[in-house]
Scaffold this active site. Structure first.
Site, PDB file in Angstrom:
ATOM      1  N   CYS A  80     -10.072   2.017  -4.204  1.00  0.00           N
ATOM      2  CA  CYS A  80     -10.052   0.970  -5.225  1.00  0.00           C
ATOM      3  C   CYS A  80     -11.301   1.013  -6.103  1.00  0.00           C
ATOM      4  CB  CYS A  80      -9.930  -0.397  -4.577  1.00  0.00           C
ATOM      5  SG  CYS A  80      -8.550  -0.491  -3.431  1.00  0.00           S
ATOM      6  N   HIS A 321      -3.369  -4.710  -9.725  1.00  0.00           N
ATOM      7  CA  HIS A 321      -4.332  -3.756  -9.178  1.00  0.00           C
ATOM      8  C   HIS A 321      -3.806  -2.330  -9.271  1.00  0.00           C
ATOM      9  CE1 HIS A 321      -7.518  -2.139  -6.890  1.00  0.00           C
ATOM     10  NE2 HIS A 321      -7.080  -2.377  -5.670  1.00  0.00           N
TER      11      HIS A 321
END
Lengths: 378, 141
Positions: A80, A321
């Site tokens: 991430c 995301h």
């Protein structure tokens, strides 16, 4: 040594966009960033791309449409934190004088890979045992909740705050309605105690940044600090919940580099992939003592009109995301905030901003990587 | 296979044979009768539930094969309510700190959120995953 500056930012819309090509998401972001920086594409002398799922070669396919000459270019995968890791490399390159103007791109298209939660990685000991990412965060949350007596309502308050903020973000994936605490808790369970509305949606999107040295432009933002650390052994002999120590490592470096304390930060964008993530991150960043981070959202401290607004963009919980595309969008939001151009999302005090992105999921490690950067207006 | 964009398509990530991908070398800890297999550092005694590591990840000392107890205390637990791979919800997961051993991820025989420190014993495997059950009501501090 040069003082690295953020010259320009741009993003695509964030959301499920399977009909778009990955490159076209990137081109939207890059075009906005190049115009924002007031440069011509030919001034770019290096490209760093952050992406998890690529596909392989995505950087070159993006470059094809930009018509840049053959410049140094590489792709970073740090889960991430891929987008912010790419940014960190650009900042360091500029600081050391290696390049004069670096294009950073974070991009991922999740909707063409997964129809729901990310499929766990079968080569990982815990991925192979069917531990999904919300399950990992749920284990972290259960430990934290039981250790410190945190209530479900306190967890839910993070989702309520961020989803309310996201209503004013025209580029966010979720902006239909802000749920109440009761609605957050009543949404379907994903992994106890994390309900559906406490989990960020996977998304498609790209963010681009232009980083260069000082050039006398009052719109440029000073990059006071950028720290990137890998994960380290999650030693079960410590009291740390999963992920905490990696954020602490990056934060300590960033505060030292900037010569700042947590109280001097006006506005933050942090990694709220799940509600518990924002709470633990803010403790790791020093905004609250251990066990007290859960009070920050209910007390209003981190509200958009609070003392230290956190995730005024709506965070990952609203924006969605697209792993590699997240960090660059966080930095873009802080840039808009610091320049006073965040429109309905604008916070009152906006001289110093902080971005934190933590990527994780590898078994036995306290994260895959974490980046913390501090920016300020001139 | 669906023709709808994003549905049912192969992914870049290796999903493993459990969800239709190619098989991969099994990375999970092994249960051998009454012990979980792994290595232990000969210098600092740090336990690892993996083999093949070149040195102790905590102190860089040499490691040797080790057999760890199947009993321990729950560090944390959750009940997963979404399908994952071959698992159908609800299923319980816990991080189990084995007595004088490493922290391992286990599936719970009975899905439940357990109090921190709940005593568990690994009773076997299911689909290759370690499975643990509560021993009694004893809770260690």
């Amino acid at each position: 040594m040069n003082q690295p500056m953020l010259w320009g930012v741009g993003t695509s819309d964030y959301g499920l966009q399977p009909e778009r090509r990955v490159e076209s998401l990137a081109w939207t972001a890059v075009a906005e960033a190049v115009r924002d920086a007031g440069i011509t594409p030919g001034q770019i002398d290096a490209i760093v791309v952050g992406s998890v799922f690529g596909p392989p070669g995505v950087a070159t396919r993006v470059q094809r449409g930009l018509g840049l000459p053959g410049v140094p270019m590489w792709t970073v995968e740090n889960a991430c934190a891929s987008g912010t890791s790419a940014y960190h490399e650009a900042v360091e390159a500029v600081r050391l004088g290696r390049f004069g103007c670096v294009l950073v791109l974070g991009v991922d298209q999740m909707s063409t890979l997964f129809s729901g939660a990310i499929v766990p990685e079968a080569t990982d000991p815990e991925g192979a045992a069917s531990l999904p990412l919300p399950g990992l965060y749920a284990l972290q949350a259960q430990r934290y909740v039981q250790e410190f007596g945190v209530t479900p309502e306190q967890l839910a308050a993070v989702a309520v705050k961020n989803k309310r903020n996201g209503l004013d973000n025209p580029r966010a994936q979720l902006r239909k309605k802000a749920p109440t605490v009761e609605e957050v808790l009543a949404s379907r369970m994903i992994a106890d105690p994390l309900t559906f509305l406490q989990c960020c949606p996977t998304s498609d999107g790209a963010g681009a940044l232009i980083v260069g040295p000082e050039r006398g432009n009052p719109d440029d933002l000073r990059i006071e600090a950028s720290a990137m650390v890998s994960g380290a052994l999650w030693d079960h002999r410590t009291d740390d919940v999963w992920g905490y120590a990696s954020v602490v490592r990056a934060a300590e470096q960033a505060y030292a580099q900037a010569g700042r304390t947590p109280g001097e930060i006006d506005v933050l964008e942090v990694h709220d992939a799940f509600t518990i993530g924002e709470i633990l991150t803010l403790e790791a960043l020093g905004l609250a003592p251990r066990g007290k981070g859960a009070e920050l959202a209910p007390s209003g401290h981190t509200a958009r009109d609070g003392a230290q607004p956190v995730n005024p963009s709506g965070g990952l919980l609203s924006r969605g995301h697209p792993l590699g595309g997240t960090g660059t969008a966080q930095i873009a939001e802080i840039a808009w905030q610091l320049r006073g151009r965040a429109e309905a999302r604008q916070v009152a005090r906006h001289r110093v901003g902080l971005v934190e992105t933590m990527g994780g999921g590898a078994a036995g490690m306290d994260g895959n990587a974490c980046v913390v950067t501090i920016l300020s207006v001139l | 296979m669906s023709t709808e964009l994003g549905v049912g398509r192969p992914t870049k990530r290796r999903p493993g044979a459990a969800v239709g991908g190619l098989p991969v070398a099994d990375p999970r800890p092994l249960l051998d009768g009454d012990a979980v297999l792994g290595v232990r550092c000969t210098a600092c005694r740090y336990p690892v539930a993996q083999d093949g590591v070149p040195w102790c990840p905590a102190c860089y000392g040499p490691v040797e094969p080790a057999r760890f107890a199947t009993t321990g205390a729950a560090w944390s637990s959750t009940v997963v309510a979404i399908p994952v791979g071959e698992r159908r919800p609800p299923f319980g997961l816990a991080y189990l700190d084995l007595d004088d051993g490493p922290r391992v991820l286990v599936h719970l025989a009975e899905p439940a959120v357990l109090p921190i420190g709940t005593r568990l014993r690994i009773t076997g495997t299911d689909l290759g995953d370690l499975v643990a059950a509560t021993i009694d009501d004893e809770v260690t501090p």
